[in-house]
Design a protein around this motif. Structure first.
Motif, PDB file in Angstrom:
ATOM      1  N   GLU A  63       0.836  -1.205   0.000  1.00  0.00           N
ATOM      2  CA  GLU A  63       0.000   0.000   0.000  1.00  0.00           C
ATOM      3  C   GLU A  63       0.869   1.252   0.000  1.00  0.00           C
ATOM      4  OE1 GLU A  63      -3.362   2.203   2.784  1.00  0.00           O
ATOM      5  OE2 GLU A  63      -2.722   0.185   3.301  1.00  0.00           O
ATOM      6  N   ALA A  64       1.868   1.272   0.858  1.00  0.00           N
ATOM      7  CA  ALA A  64       2.745   2.434   0.963  1.00  0.00           C
ATOM      8  C   ALA A  64       3.637   2.579  -0.263  1.00  0.00           C
ATOM      9  CB  ALA A  64       3.591   2.339   2.231  1.00  0.00           C
ATOM     10  N   ALA A  65       4.004   1.461  -0.896  1.00  0.00           N
ATOM     11  CA  ALA A  65       4.856   1.538  -2.081  1.00  0.00           C
ATOM     12  C   ALA A  65       4.156   2.308  -3.194  1.00  0.00           C
ATOM     13  CB  ALA A  65       5.240   0.140  -2.555  1.00  0.00           C
ATOM     14  N   THR A  66       2.851   2.174  -3.294  1.00  0.00           N
ATOM     15  CA  THR A  66       2.094   2.934  -4.286  1.00  0.00           C
ATOM     16  C   THR A  66       2.173   4.426  -3.974  1.00  0.00           C
ATOM     17  OG1 THR A  66       0.601   1.075  -4.618  1.00  0.00           O
ATOM     18  CG2 THR A  66      -0.189   3.231  -5.323  1.00  0.00           C
ATOM     19  N   ALA A  67       2.004   4.784  -2.713  1.00  0.00           N
ATOM     20  CA  ALA A  67       2.123   6.188  -2.307  1.00  0.00           C
ATOM     21  C   ALA A  67       3.542   6.699  -2.563  1.00  0.00           C
ATOM     22  CB  ALA A  67       1.748   6.347  -0.831  1.00  0.00           C
ATOM     23  N   PHE A  68       4.526   5.891  -2.238  1.00  0.00           N
ATOM     24  CA  PHE A  68       5.928   6.269  -2.431  1.00  0.00           C
ATOM     25  C   PHE A  68       6.207   6.544  -3.909  1.00  0.00           C
ATOM     26  CE2 PHE A  68      10.360   5.093  -3.321  1.00  0.00           C
ATOM     27  CZ  PHE A  68      11.025   5.960  -2.469  1.00  0.00           C
ATOM     28  N   ALA A  69       5.687   5.702  -4.787  1.00  0.00           N
ATOM     29  CA  ALA A  69       5.907   5.887  -6.223  1.00  0.00           C
ATOM     30  C   ALA A  69       5.387   7.242  -6.690  1.00  0.00           C
ATOM     31  CB  ALA A  69       5.248   4.763  -7.012  1.00  0.00           C
ATOM     32  N   GLY A  70       4.336   7.737  -6.038  1.00  0.00           N
ATOM     33  CA  GLY A  70       3.769   9.028  -6.413  1.00  0.00           C
ATOM     34  C   GLY A  70       4.521  10.224  -5.875  1.00  0.00           C
ATOM     35  N   VAL A  71       5.387  10.026  -4.883  1.00  0.00           N
ATOM     36  CA  VAL A  71       6.085  11.162  -4.274  1.00  0.00           C
ATOM     37  C   VAL A  71       7.604  11.087  -4.402  1.00  0.00           C
ATOM     38  CG1 VAL A  71       4.217  11.503  -2.617  1.00  0.00           C
ATOM     39  CG2 VAL A  71       6.218  10.174  -1.933  1.00  0.00           C
ATOM     40  N   ALA A  72       8.131   9.943  -4.800  1.00  0.00           N
ATOM     41  CA  ALA A  72       9.581   9.704  -4.756  1.00  0.00           C
ATOM     42  C   ALA A  72      10.399  10.709  -5.545  1.00  0.00           C
ATOM     43  CB  ALA A  72       9.894   8.286  -5.234  1.00  0.00           C
ATOM     44  N   THR A  73       9.865  11.256  -6.618  1.00  0.00           N
ATOM     45  CA  THR A  73      10.649  12.162  -7.451  1.00  0.00           C
ATOM     46  C   THR A  73      10.326  13.638  -7.206  1.00  0.00           C
ATOM     47  OG1 THR A  73       9.043  12.067  -9.244  1.00  0.00           O
ATOM     48  CG2 THR A  73      10.842  10.444  -9.281  1.00  0.00           C
ATOM     49  N   LEU A  74       9.379  13.915  -6.313  1.00  0.00           N
ATOM     50  CA  LEU A  74       8.947  15.291  -6.095  1.00  0.00           C
ATOM     51  C   LEU A  74       9.854  15.991  -5.083  1.00  0.00           C
ATOM     52  CD1 LEU A  74       5.099  14.650  -6.065  1.00  0.00           C
ATOM     53  CD2 LEU A  74       6.540  15.406  -7.974  1.00  0.00           C
TER      54      LEU A  74
ATOM     55  N   SER B 156       9.262  18.654  -3.135  1.00  0.00           N
ATOM     56  CA  SER B 156       8.652  19.337  -2.002  1.00  0.00           C
ATOM     57  C   SER B 156       7.507  18.502  -1.451  1.00  0.00           C
ATOM     58  CB  SER B 156       8.118  20.707  -2.417  1.00  0.00           C
ATOM     59  OG  SER B 156       7.329  21.259  -1.381  1.00  0.00           O
ATOM     60  N   VAL B 157       7.390  18.475  -0.151  1.00  0.00           N
ATOM     61  CA  VAL B 157       6.278  17.782   0.500  1.00  0.00           C
ATOM     62  C   VAL B 157       4.951  18.408   0.034  1.00  0.00           C
ATOM     63  CG1 VAL B 157       5.200  17.351   2.744  1.00  0.00           C
ATOM     64  CG2 VAL B 157       7.661  17.118   2.488  1.00  0.00           C
ATOM     65  N   ARG B 158       4.961  19.703  -0.233  1.00  0.00           N
ATOM     66  CA  ARG B 158       3.730  20.361  -0.663  1.00  0.00           C
ATOM     67  C   ARG B 158       3.276  19.919  -2.053  1.00  0.00           C
ATOM     68  NH1 ARG B 158       6.052  24.151   2.712  1.00  0.00           N
ATOM     69  NH2 ARG B 158       7.357  25.116   1.134  1.00  0.00           N
ATOM     70  N   GLN B 159       4.148  19.277  -2.819  1.00  0.00           N
ATOM     71  CA  GLN B 159       3.770  18.747  -4.135  1.00  0.00           C
ATOM     72  C   GLN B 159       3.109  17.380  -4.039  1.00  0.00           C
ATOM     73  OE1 GLN B 159       7.709  18.718  -5.852  1.00  0.00           O
ATOM     74  NE2 GLN B 159       7.322  20.591  -7.002  1.00  0.00           N
ATOM     75  N   TRP B 160       3.233  16.730  -2.893  1.00  0.00           N
ATOM     76  CA  TRP B 160       2.696  15.377  -2.765  1.00  0.00           C
ATOM     77  C   TRP B 160       1.189  15.384  -2.847  1.00  0.00           C
ATOM     78  CZ3 TRP B 160       5.842  13.248   2.015  1.00  0.00           C
ATOM     79  CH2 TRP B 160       7.198  13.223   1.683  1.00  0.00           C
ATOM     80  N   PRO B 161       0.618  14.397  -3.528  1.00  0.00           N
ATOM     81  CA  PRO B 161      -0.849  14.317  -3.568  1.00  0.00           C
ATOM     82  C   PRO B 161      -1.402  13.985  -2.179  1.00  0.00           C
ATOM     83  CG  PRO B 161       0.146  12.411  -4.640  1.00  0.00           C
ATOM     84  CD  PRO B 161       1.260  13.337  -4.276  1.00  0.00           C
ATOM     85  N   ARG B 162      -2.554  14.486  -1.888  1.00  0.00           N
ATOM     86  CA  ARG B 162      -3.182  14.238  -0.581  1.00  0.00           C
ATOM     87  C   ARG B 162      -4.000  12.972  -0.636  1.00  0.00           C
ATOM     88  NH1 ARG B 162      -2.076  17.804   3.346  1.00  0.00           N
ATOM     89  NH2 ARG B 162      -1.224  19.707   2.538  1.00  0.00           N
TER      90      ARG B 162
END
Length: 176
Positions: A157-168, A170-176
């Motif tokens: 579950e977390a790996a999917t979230a990680f894939a969406g933020v790993a290259t961003l 800023s934390v503010r760019q992460w999807p909510r």
């Protein structure tokens, strides 16, 4: 928030402020490192704002599978529980970072080349790099302490979230 809750919050903010005053005495800057800190990040932001401290953050992003493996090896936590801790912590970080200038560094890259990665993270956070500190940084990061190499299967579950933020960047760019 109940009166008792507000009183506790004020007391914690005061304690954080006192601790920072003591730690920073005579220094032009100081750092605090504790992964659990993000759970009370709003309290830290309040305390430091009251002291007129220019707060900057360096976020270390580690693969959730590696985090789960590390918590399993160090604390005996089941992988599924450790995965939920990673997810909780990422939500807390995103909620608590506010407008704090910050850089995001990847744990694996940090362990492999700490000076280069920290220099980039500091730049992203708007913190001047101190070339004189490079030897201490190399001494501080010990790849032998890396307890695990995680995989997506260790925290699906977390790996999917990680894939969406790993290259961003800023934390503010992460999807909510």
């Amino acid at each position: 928030m109940a009166l008792a809750g507000r009183r506790r919050r004020r007391a914690w903010v005061e304690q954080i402020g006192e601790c920072c005053t003591e730690v920073a005495r005579g220094a032009d800057r100081f750092a605090v490192k504790d992964p659990r800190m993000l759970l009370v990040l709003p309290l830290w932001r309040t305390a430091l704002r009251r002291q007129r401290v220019d707060v900057r953050a360096l976020v270390t992003l580690r693969h959730p599978g590696a985090t789960a493996r590390s918590l399993h090896a160090r604390n005996g936590l089941p992988l599924a529980h450790a995965e939920q801790i990673w997810l909780r912590d990422m939500r807390a970080l995103q909620a608590g970072i506010g407008r704090v200038p910050h850089g995001v560094v990847r744990y694996g890259a940090l362990v492999a080349d700490p000076v280069r990665v920290l220099r980039g993270g500091f730049a992203a956070a708007g913190v001047p790099w101190d070339v004189a500190a490079e030897g201490a940084v190399r001494d501080l990061v010990d790849p032998a302490l890396d307890r695990s190499r995680g995989e997506d299967a260790d925290a699906p579950e977390a790996a999917t979230a990680f894939a969406g933020v790993a290259t961003l960047g800023s934390v503010r760019q992460w999807p909510r």
